[in-house]
Design a protein around this motif. Structure first.
Motif: not given
Length: 466
Positions: A343-351
């Motif tokens: 399963x491919x999931x779009x991600x972001x990095x916070x903090x």
């Protein structure tokens, strides 16, 4: 004075970041509680997949299509002239429409194919599978076997373990990671061409309405923009063949009809040649079929006969499963089946270090895509954490790598780099809505499609490579 201002500005920034982190945590907990409540009521899985809630050993398909697998062993009820519409075909790949469903079949290089089907498969079976089988059961799994490796899919990660293994497996894992990255970007960038190739205007409009581009700004969020990465959840399916009292063979494990909530899903058979994977395509318009002629609109159930080492890619939300008697056609001998899925999931990095689902990747679907499907309220899904005891993801592409792969794919086709750098996201829930809770009597049945007809035979494995 300047030092005081800098100190004040730094304090304000830290305060805003802390508040945003608390807000994310609040919405994550709230979303989990609400979603878990819905799962308890309707029998759905919380992480990654959605399943019907009444599967038994006698009724492996669950509530949706009881008797589907057995029915597919009978002769097809339709012979469609447009069952396959090729759009982009090479010696090692096929992209197009299969019964109205966008699909891609991709073979890796001969060297990687052989390594995955020998060294890597043996490592999975002998080194990792015993460890993964000892993991706790997944209480949200609604299938018949809560001890299977498939049921524990959210508790381990095949690719992550490979990237932390011995040098030999690490090298294979890195090549697999690169192959998955290239294939995913190829699928995403070709996907609009499949929609353009659909014959009926209603189909084109429906599929187009399910797509959107990931919004880096997340609706002009005060902490945006957010660079777009891709995480992958990957697991192993191992279906063993057992001998019955009368000397026959049967598979005690199968994968019941289910869907995936991620934008994009893929699987690769490693030792499953000749076995089947069952798909139920979302309803689409076509000539002929089990009902009217002109304008007939229905789902089609069909089998794909697997070929080892082929990556099969679809969007999320599509119903599919694995028959318990995993034969590759009428009368062929049953065999063991080993595959890996993604399963491919779009991600972001916070903090600085916290990975969450990308806040600009959730499509806001306001209108139904089919006239009779239920209207879903406009809800913006809050980001959720991508790492935890029941949610093991690993990096497939960093934002820099994703942009590099998209640029490479677009340049190869002479595309416009300025407008389409944000990757496509598909609304899996909208795909699920189109089925309208249809059951077996409302399906058309097609025959078996052999992967080898699309991408050729698997590279031969010689004795010294075993």
């Amino acid at each position: 004075m300047r030092s005081d201002k800098a100190s004040s500005s730094s304090s304000n920034l830290k305060l805003r970041r802390r508040r945003w982190k608390e807000e994310l945590l609040y919405y994550f907990v709230l979303h989990t509680l609400i979603f878990s409540s819905c799962c308890a009521q309707f029998g759905f899985v919380v992480h990654g997949e959605v399943h019907s809630g009444a599967d038994t050993e006698q009724d492996i398909e669950g509530d949706w299509y009881p008797g589907l697998f057995k029915r597919l062993l009978s002769p097809p009820s339709i012979v469609s002239t447009d069952a396959r519409i090729p759009i982009a075909v090479t010696s090692h790949s096929w992209f197009g429409l299969v019964h109205g469903l966008p699909m891609m079949f991709m073979r890796p290089s001969a060297e990687l194919s052989i390594e995955l089907r020998t060294t890597f498969k043996d490592w999975l079976l002998t080194d990792r599978a015993p460890v993964w089988r000892e993991l706790p059961e997944n209480p949200h799994w609604s299938g018949p076997d809560k001890t299977s490796l498939t049921s524990k899919y959210s508790r381990y990660n095949v690719l992550q373990d490979a990237l932390q293994a011995s040098p030999e497996i690490l090298a294979i894992g890195r090549r697999l990671q690169h192959f998955l990255s290239e294939s995913l970007v190829e699928f995403i960038t070709l996907y609009p061409d499949a929609i353009e190739a659909m014959h009926h205007e209603a189909d084109r409009d429906a599929w187009q309405s399910r797509l959107g581009r990931v919004d880096r700004t997340a609706g002009n969020h005060r902490f945006g923009p957010f660079p777009i990465g891709v995480e992958v959840q990957s697991w192993m399916n191992a279906h063993e063949r057992t001998t019955t009292a009368d000397g026959g063979h049967e598979h005690t494990q199968a994968i019941h009809i289910h869907t995936h909530s991620a934008s994009w899903h893929a699987f690769m058979p490693l030792d499953a040649a000749g076995t089947n994977t069952t798909f139920v395509a979302p309803p689409y318009h076509r000539q002929g079929g089990a009902g009217d002629g002109h304008g007939h609109n229905a789902s089609v159930a069909f089998n794909i006969e697997n070929s080892d080492g082929v990556l099969v890619m679809i969007c999320g939300g599509v119903r599919h499963g694995v028959p318990p008697a995993a034969t590759g056609g009428y009368g062929k001998e049953m065999r063991e089946r080993v595959s890996v899925a993604f399963d491919f999931i779009y991600s972001a990095t916070i903090n600085g270090d916290t990975k969450v689902t990308h806040p600009g990747a959730s499509l806001e679907m306001l209108d139904p895509v089919w006239p009779s499907s239920p209207i879903r309220k406009k809800v913006l899904e809050k980001p959720r954490l991508l790492y935890g005891p029941e949610n093991v993801n690993t990096v497939l592409m960093t934002p820099v790598q994703l942009e590099k792969e998209i640029t490479r794919a677009l340049r190869r086709r002479g595309g416009d780099l300025g407008e389409v750098m944000e990757p496509l996201a598909s609304d899996a829930q909208s795909v699920r809505d189109t089925y309208q809770h249809k059951h077996l009597q409302s399906l058309d049945f097609a025959g078996v499609l052999d992967m080898k007809e699309l991408v050729g035979d698997a590279p031969r494995i010689y004795r010294d490579e075993l």
